[in-house]
Design an enzyme around this catalytic site. Structure first.
Site, short mmCIF file in Angstrom:
data_model
loop_
_atom_site.label_atom_id
_atom_site.label_comp_id
_atom_site.label_asym_id
_atom_site.label_seq_id
_atom_site.Cartn_x
_atom_site.Cartn_y
_atom_site.Cartn_z
CB SER A 1 -0.94 0.01 1.22
OG SER A 1 -0.19 -0.12 2.42
N GLY B 1 -1.77 -4.34 0.82
CA GLY B 1 -1.89 -5.55 1.63
C GLY B 1 -0.97 -6.68 1.24
CG ASN C 1 1.15 -5.41 4.40
OD1 ASN C 1 0.60 -4.73 5.25
ND2 ASN C 1 1.16 -5.07 3.12
CG ASP D 1 -3.98 4.70 8.26
OD1 ASP D 1 -3.05 5.54 8.31
OD2 ASP D 1 -4.17 3.97 7.27
CG HIS E 1 -1.62 3.42 4.74
ND1 HIS E 1 -2.57 2.88 5.59
CD2 HIS E 1 -1.13 2.40 4.01
CE1 HIS E 1 -2.66 1.59 5.37
NE2 HIS E 1 -1.80 1.27 4.42
#
Length: 220
Positions: free
Chosen positions: A44, A81, A110, A194, A197
């Site tokens: 991402s 992801g 991830n 969040d 990111h």
């Protein structure tokens, strides 16, 4: 990006021109027209998660290459992801399709978020690096770091994975893709809500981190 053109045949000046042939030429690897292809395989961070299309660091890096008159075309094959296992599964076809001169490999974060073994992450990064090198591509590993709450030992070991793969495979390594972003004194200003990111404000910094290392590989 490939373009779709109807394979119908037209007649001009008595010559039959196959538009299918034209379509094939347009979808050929970029180096056929004098440009080097740079393949980006990431998650991402590279897939513009939460950002308007065309505003992520990969797109900005392309603009920097263009402004510097460096004949290279970036192909962004990143998926939000994605893990190193996912990238490893996808890479053979990507290499065959795009025939890159350079692979920018931005995977691993991830794996940490999912608690996957570091040995597995290292094995996947090693396999991808070797596969790319065997295809004739140079590799730039874009290193990542995990937050301090993962523990000092794990944090250190995770960062070391990228360095170890680079050393063992004689591949280039950017130690920390988010340098000047995640480690900035006012880091929160560079992240989306969040807190994971990077936001639009961070993208130019990220592209700027990659550019010098990429230029070394392209201009060799």
């Amino acid at each position: 990006m490939s373009q779709s053109i109807s394979p119908r045949i037209s007649r001009r000046n008595g010559l039959l021109i196959s538009l299918a042939v034209l379509a094939s030429a347009l979808s050929a690897p970029a180096h056929a027209s004098g440009q080097a292809t740079v393949l980006v395989v990431g998650d991402s961070i590279s897939a513009e998660y939460g950002l308007p299309r065309g505003t992520g660091w990969v797109a900005l890096l392309q603009k920097q290459l263009d402004s510097g008159r460096i004949p290279a075309r970036l192909v962004n094959a990143s998926i939000s992801g994605d893990t190193t296992a996912g990238g490893r599964a996808r890479l053979p076809q990507l290499l065959k399709t795009h025939q890159p001169k350079v692979l920018l490999l931005e995977l691993g974060a991830n794996d940490a978020l999912r608690g996957l073994p570091l040995a597995q992450t290292q094995a996947n990064l090693t396999a991808m690096t070797q596969l790319a090198q065997q295809s004739g591509a140079k590799v730039l590993l874009l290193g990542m770091q995990v937050p301090p709450n993962y523990g000092a030992s794990y944090t250190r070991q995770f960062a070391q994975v990228f360095a170890d793969v680079g050393k063992a495979q004689k591949a280039a390594v950017l130690p920390f893709l988010l340098k000047g972003v995640a480690d900035a004194p006012d880091a929160l200003q560079y992240f989306q809500s969040d807190r994971i990111h990077p936001n639009a404000k961070a993208q130019a910094r990220i592209a700027g981190n990659v550019l010098p290392e990429l230029k070394k590989l392209l201009l060799k």
